[in-house]
Design a protein around this motif. Structure first.
Motif, PDB file in Angstrom:
ATOM      1  N   SER A 201      -5.452  -0.744  12.857  1.00 16.63           N
ATOM      2  CA  SER A 201      -5.660   0.674  13.141  1.00 16.63           C
ATOM      3  C   SER A 201      -5.880   0.876  14.627  1.00 16.63           C
ATOM      4  O   SER A 201      -6.627   0.149  15.265  1.00 16.63           O
TER       5      SER A 201
ATOM      6  N   THR B 272      -4.581   0.047   7.099  1.00 17.77           N
ATOM      7  CA  THR B 272      -3.149   0.197   7.320  1.00 17.77           C
ATOM      8  C   THR B 272      -2.863   1.588   7.853  1.00 17.77           C
ATOM      9  O   THR B 272      -3.503   2.556   7.481  1.00 17.77           O
TER      10      THR B 272
ATOM     11  N   TYR C 232       0.094   0.747  18.352  1.00 15.91           N
ATOM     12  CA  TYR C 232       0.730   0.477  17.065  1.00 15.91           C
ATOM     13  C   TYR C 232       1.760  -0.642  17.134  1.00 15.91           C
ATOM     14  O   TYR C 232       2.343  -1.000  16.140  1.00 15.91           O
TER      15      TYR C 232
ATOM     16  N   THR D 221       0.828  -1.204   0.000  1.00 15.75           N
ATOM     17  CA  THR D 221       0.000   0.000   0.000  1.00 15.75           C
ATOM     18  C   THR D 221       0.860   1.251   0.000  1.00 15.75           C
ATOM     19  O   THR D 221       0.351   2.343  -0.132  1.00 15.75           O
ATOM     20  N   MET D 222       2.166   1.061   0.178  1.00 23.02           N
ATOM     21  CA  MET D 222       3.021   2.221   0.330  1.00 23.02           C
ATOM     22  C   MET D 222       3.063   3.040  -0.961  1.00 23.02           C
ATOM     23  O   MET D 222       3.136   2.507  -2.047  1.00 23.02           O
TER      24      MET D 222
ATOM     25  N   LEU E 180      10.088   2.453   6.160  1.00 25.23           N
ATOM     26  CA  LEU E 180       8.701   2.632   6.574  1.00 25.23           C
ATOM     27  C   LEU E 180       8.182   1.369   7.231  1.00 25.23           C
ATOM     28  O   LEU E 180       8.589   0.263   6.891  1.00 25.23           O
TER      29      LEU E 180
ATOM     30  N   GLU F  60       7.917   6.378   9.481  1.00 27.40           N
ATOM     31  CA  GLU F  60       8.379   6.812   8.179  1.00 27.40           C
ATOM     32  C   GLU F  60       9.646   7.614   8.405  1.00 27.40           C
ATOM     33  O   GLU F  60       9.587   8.758   8.841  1.00 27.40           O
TER      34      GLU F  60
ATOM     35  N   THR G  82       0.500   4.084   8.728  1.00 25.87           N
ATOM     36  CA  THR G  82       1.947   4.259   8.669  1.00 25.87           C
ATOM     37  C   THR G  82       2.439   4.618  10.062  1.00 25.87           C
ATOM     38  O   THR G  82       2.181   5.701  10.556  1.00 25.87           O
TER      39      THR G  82
ATOM     40  N   GLU H  68       4.285  -0.083   8.087  1.00 27.76           N
ATOM     41  CA  GLU H  68       2.843   0.105   8.084  1.00 27.76           C
ATOM     42  C   GLU H  68       2.197  -0.989   8.905  1.00 27.76           C
ATOM     43  O   GLU H  68       2.389  -2.171   8.640  1.00 27.76           O
ATOM     44  N   SER H  69       1.452  -0.549   9.899  1.00 26.86           N
ATOM     45  CA  SER H  69       0.718  -1.502  10.720  1.00 26.86           C
ATOM     46  C   SER H  69      -0.562  -1.878  10.002  1.00 26.86           C
ATOM     47  O   SER H  69      -1.168  -1.067   9.312  1.00 26.86           O
ATOM     48  N   THR H  70      -0.947  -3.126  10.163  1.00 26.10           N
ATOM     49  CA  THR H  70      -2.184  -3.555   9.531  1.00 26.10           C
ATOM     50  C   THR H  70      -3.357  -3.412  10.483  1.00 26.10           C
ATOM     51  O   THR H  70      -4.470  -3.742  10.150  1.00 26.10           O
TER      52      THR H  70
ATOM     53  N   GLY I  20       2.817  -5.911  10.876  1.00 26.48           N
ATOM     54  CA  GLY I  20       2.659  -5.002   9.750  1.00 26.48           C
ATOM     55  C   GLY I  20       3.663  -5.338   8.666  1.00 26.48           C
ATOM     56  O   GLY I  20       4.139  -6.467   8.589  1.00 26.48           O
TER      57      GLY I  20
END
Ligand SMILES: [Zn+2]
Length: 165
Positions: free
Chosen positions: A52, A65, A32, A7-8, A46, A70, A67, A48-50, A36
């Motif tokens: 929320s 997702t 968090y 998704t980045m 980066l 970063e 972030t 990204e956690s899956t 991810g």
């Protein structure tokens, strides 16, 4: 591993070097911490956690997702493999702000890849790209005769109602 998505968003001139399922530890709000995707690009690291934050995990189904991290590569001060007395080796990252660790497959390869990506970046002495010329265009604004909005003459159409200008 199902549901692993890329998704980045990449910046212009940036390309992805590595990505892997990972679990982040010791960074950011406790919501968090967890699974991810860790990404290394030519410019950034980066994660990204899956999951929320603020949502019940069971309702999210891993489709959201966030972030969590970063870091531009110049902000990555050091990377190493940390071996605890128990458990698996971790990828230890030292940022200018924070020290996240990642439970990721083959942390040695990640360490080498991050170090190489850092070295491959343009050196700070060369400086960031500096734009010394500003191109200014004269944009002629025209008031729409139907709704009164201002639109650019070059666009040919009113941005509000779509009428021909
Ligand atoms: Zn209009």
């Amino acid at each position: 591993m199902t549901g692993l998505r890329d998704t980045m968003l990449l910046h212009p001139g940036e390309s992805k070097l590595r990505s892997s399922y990972a679990v982040i530890e010791g960074y950011g709000p406790s919501a968090y911490q967890g699974p991810g995707v860790l990404y290394l690009t030519t410019h950034r690291l980066l994660f990204e956690s899956t999951v929320s934050a603020g949502l019940v995990q069971g309702l999210v189904r891993g489709r959201e997702t966030v972030t969590v991290l970063e870091a531009p590569l110049p902000h990555v001060r050091n990377v190493s493999v940390r071996r605890g007395r128990l458990g698996r080796a971790r990828l230890q990252v030292e940022l200018t702000a924070g020290r996240p660790a990642f439970d990721v497959l083959d942390p040695e390869a990640w360490t080498a890849a991050i170090a190489l990506a850092k070295r491959s970046m343009p050196s700070p002495s060369a400086g960031p790209p500096v734009f010394t010329h500003t191109i200014e265009r004269q944009v002629v604004k025209i008031r729409c005769r139907y709704c009164g909005s201002l639109g650019n003459e070059v666009d040919g159409r009113c941005p509000t109602c779509g009428a021909a200008l």
